[in-house]
Design an enzyme around this catalytic site. Structure first.
Site, short mmCIF file in Angstrom:
data_model
loop_
_atom_site.label_atom_id
_atom_site.label_comp_id
_atom_site.label_asym_id
_atom_site.label_seq_id
_atom_site.Cartn_x
_atom_site.Cartn_y
_atom_site.Cartn_z
N ASP A 279 49.12 72.02 54.45
CA ASP A 279 49.09 72.84 53.23
C ASP A 279 47.67 73.37 53.16
OD1 ASP A 279 48.72 73.80 50.68
OD2 ASP A 279 49.71 72.12 49.68
N ASN B 228 40.90 65.48 68.17
CA ASN B 228 42.26 65.07 67.79
C ASN B 228 42.42 65.31 66.30
OD1 ASN B 228 44.65 63.59 67.11
ND2 ASN B 228 44.41 62.47 69.03
N TYR C 82 43.87 59.32 46.42
CA TYR C 82 45.11 60.08 46.53
C TYR C 82 44.82 61.57 46.61
CZ TYR C 82 49.99 60.49 46.80
OH TYR C 82 51.23 60.72 47.29
N LYS D 161 50.99 63.96 48.31
CA LYS D 161 52.00 63.38 49.19
C LYS D 161 51.92 64.12 50.51
CE LYS D 161 54.08 60.39 46.47
NZ LYS D 161 53.83 58.98 46.71
N ASP D 162 52.28 63.43 51.58
CA ASP D 162 52.01 63.97 52.91
C ASP D 162 53.26 64.63 53.45
OD1 ASP D 162 49.77 62.37 52.38
OD2 ASP D 162 50.83 60.67 53.25
N HIS E 68 74.49 64.57 74.12
CA HIS E 68 74.47 63.94 75.44
C HIS E 68 73.74 62.59 75.43
CE1 HIS E 68 75.57 64.35 79.59
NE2 HIS E 68 74.41 63.85 79.93
N ASP F 295 58.18 71.99 40.20
CA ASP F 295 57.53 71.99 41.53
C ASP F 295 58.45 71.38 42.60
OD1 ASP F 295 55.30 73.17 40.45
OD2 ASP F 295 53.96 71.47 40.78
C1 F6R Z 1 53.00 67.76 44.32
C2 F6R Z 1 52.37 69.06 44.11
C3 F6R Z 1 52.41 69.68 42.77
C4 F6R Z 1 51.08 69.50 42.05
C5 F6R Z 1 51.10 70.10 40.63
C6 F6R Z 1 49.75 69.98 39.93
O1 F6R Z 1 52.81 67.29 45.59
O2 F6R Z 1 51.78 69.61 45.00
O3 F6R Z 1 53.47 69.20 42.00
O4 F6R Z 1 50.76 68.14 42.00
O5 F6R Z 1 51.42 71.46 40.69
O6 F6R Z 1 48.80 70.50 40.76
P1 F6R Z 1 47.24 70.52 40.41
O7 F6R Z 1 46.83 69.12 40.05
O8 F6R Z 1 46.63 71.01 41.67
O9 F6R Z 1 47.08 71.47 39.24
MG MG Z 2 49.91 72.39 47.75
MG MG Z 3 53.40 70.64 50.19
#
Ligand code: F6R
Ligand code: MG
Ligand code: MG
Length: 400
Positions: free
Chosen positions: A11, A105, A229, A232-233, A243, A297
């Site tokens: 991202d 890497n 944090y 999320k990854d 096969h 989101d």
């Molecule tokens: C979850 C994600 C979104 C943001 C949310 C708030 O992984 O990417 O839900 O957490 O839009 O974003 P910020 O804190 O950047 O305003």
């Molecule tokens: Mg993002």
């Molecule tokens: Mg994403």
């Protein structure tokens, strides 16, 4: 000839917010990979997004963890960040590029990596997955179904080539330990671990009869890399089909039920994983434009592209969730979304504190008063009187 399939994804900026990517990002990335193809570094490539994440799919003969391949991805992400994401002030420009200098890497630097070096079979069907607003453990349940559950994968029972089962490589991302567990013998232990999706992650699957790689999932927990944090990854995965491996339809069947995963809004909610179609595919430009993340989101979404590999060339893609049979799954996921959203800030929709991307709890606790429970039990009336008085609700006088 051994072919390596590498997917490196990041991202590097959203349009708008964390919803989608700007088409110019995909175009510039595809241009850079085209040049690398002309130079002979890679055999083939494709660039696509799901939500705000860009996947660079590359085939080559250099093996896994090759500095030139990882370097190509790193430089491409850097340039797209500088020239597009920063220029348009896209949201979170360069957010997954956690380090300044590339040291050979890309693992541990922010982007997610799934790689598989294979001996191409006479016919080599491959499926590449990308998911947004969730974590690598989101693949645990589908990987179990594909390679260990005969109610999902008929071949485990009726195809002699699959009868010996599969070997799971599970990574404990907290203690950095690896477990190798066999299906079917060890499935109770396997499930005992991988049901904990934030910790024990299915990273690879191998066919037991010959050790052939069957699946690879990206497992780089950003929060563990960054020490705090950072999101999320959103994971990617590669699965070989047919096969002696699960059929294409058996691989996809694992996503016909939209299971609950962690991620979604602010990386802090549980929601259904919705299998999504791509909006457009340009096989000439080697670009596919995937899902948007707009309801709260999300909800968490996954895209699947199907390929026939031939001497490293990627024949495709075929948008595998573009089938009316998955409309019902999408509908069900939308209903679950609606249902679970009504819980607002309550668990289990909102994740437990240790799995949340943000927590305001320390600030809340610092602002509000607490009392020793034992002392409170003895002096409840006095405490309540004081609380009511300070809220200005009653006069600070005794009514006893
Ligand atoms: C979850 C994600 C979104 C943001 C949310 C708030 O992984 O990417 O839900 O957490 O839009 O974003 P910020 O804190 O950047 O305003
Ligand atoms: Mg993002
Ligand atoms: Mg994403």
């Amino acid at each position: 000839m051994k072919t390596t399939i590498s997917i490196i994804k990041a991202d590097i900026g959203g349009w708008p917010g964390h919803a989608w990517v700007h088409p110019k990002m995909l175009e510039l990335a595809a241009e850079r990979l085209r040049e690398a193809q002309r130079r002979g570094l890679i055999i083939d490539y494709f660039v696509y997004n799901v939500g705000d994440d860009i996947s660079l799919l590359m085939t080559h003969t250099k093996g896994e963890n090759h500095p030139e391949i990882h370097g190509l991805a790193w430089e491409t992400f850097k340039e797209v960040t500088e020239k597009i994401a920063k220029k348009f002030k896209l949201y979170g420009a360069g957010q997954d590029l956690l380090k300044d200098t590339f040291s050979g890497n890309i693992r541990g630097m922010g982007p997610q990596v799934a790689e598989m070096e294979i001996e191409e079979r006479p016919s080599e069907p491959v499926i590449t997955f990308a998911a947004d607003k969730t974590e690598p453990g989101a693949f645990n349940l589908p990987m179990y179904k594909m390679f260990a559950d005969p109610f999902n994968t008929a071949g485990l029972v009726i195809d002699p080539a699959m009868h010996e089962g599969f070997l799971y490589e599970v990574l404990d991302v907290y203690e950095h330990k690896v477990y190798l567990l066999k299906a079917p013998e060890d499935i109770y232990s396997l499930l005992g671990l991988i049901g904990t999706t934030g910790r024990y992650i299915v990273r690879r699957v191998y066919r037991r009869s010959d050790g052939a790689p069957a699946a690879a999932v990206s497992v780089e927990r950003l929060n563990l890399i960054a020490g705090k944090y950072v999101g999320k990854d959103d994971p990617v995965a590669i699965v070989r089909a047919q096969h002696g491996m699960p059929a294409v339809g058996e691989v996809l069947e694992a996503f016909a039920y939209p299971h609950l995963v962690h991620g979604w809004m602010r990386g802090s909610h549980a929601g259904p994983l919705m299998p999504m179609k791509f909006y457009s595919i340009d096989a000439e430009k080697r670009i596919a434009v995937g899902a948007r993340m707009t309801r709260f989101d999300g909800p968490p979404k996954i895209g699947a592209l199907g390929w026939q590999l031939h001497d490293g060339y990627l024949e495709g893609p075929v948008d595998l969730f573009d089938d009316p049979a998955f409309d019902y799954t999408r509908q069900l996921a939308a209903m679950i979304t609606d249902y679970i959203r009504r819980m607002g800030p309550f668990q289990p929709h909102r994740l437990p504190p240790e799995e949340m991307e943000y927590t305001s709890l320390p600030k809340i606790l610092a602002k509000i008063q607490s009392f020793s429970a034992d002392d409170y039990e003895k002096n409840r009336q006095a405490y309540i009187k004081r609380a009511l008085a300070s809220a200005g609700l009653v006069e600070a006088q005794s009514h006893d």
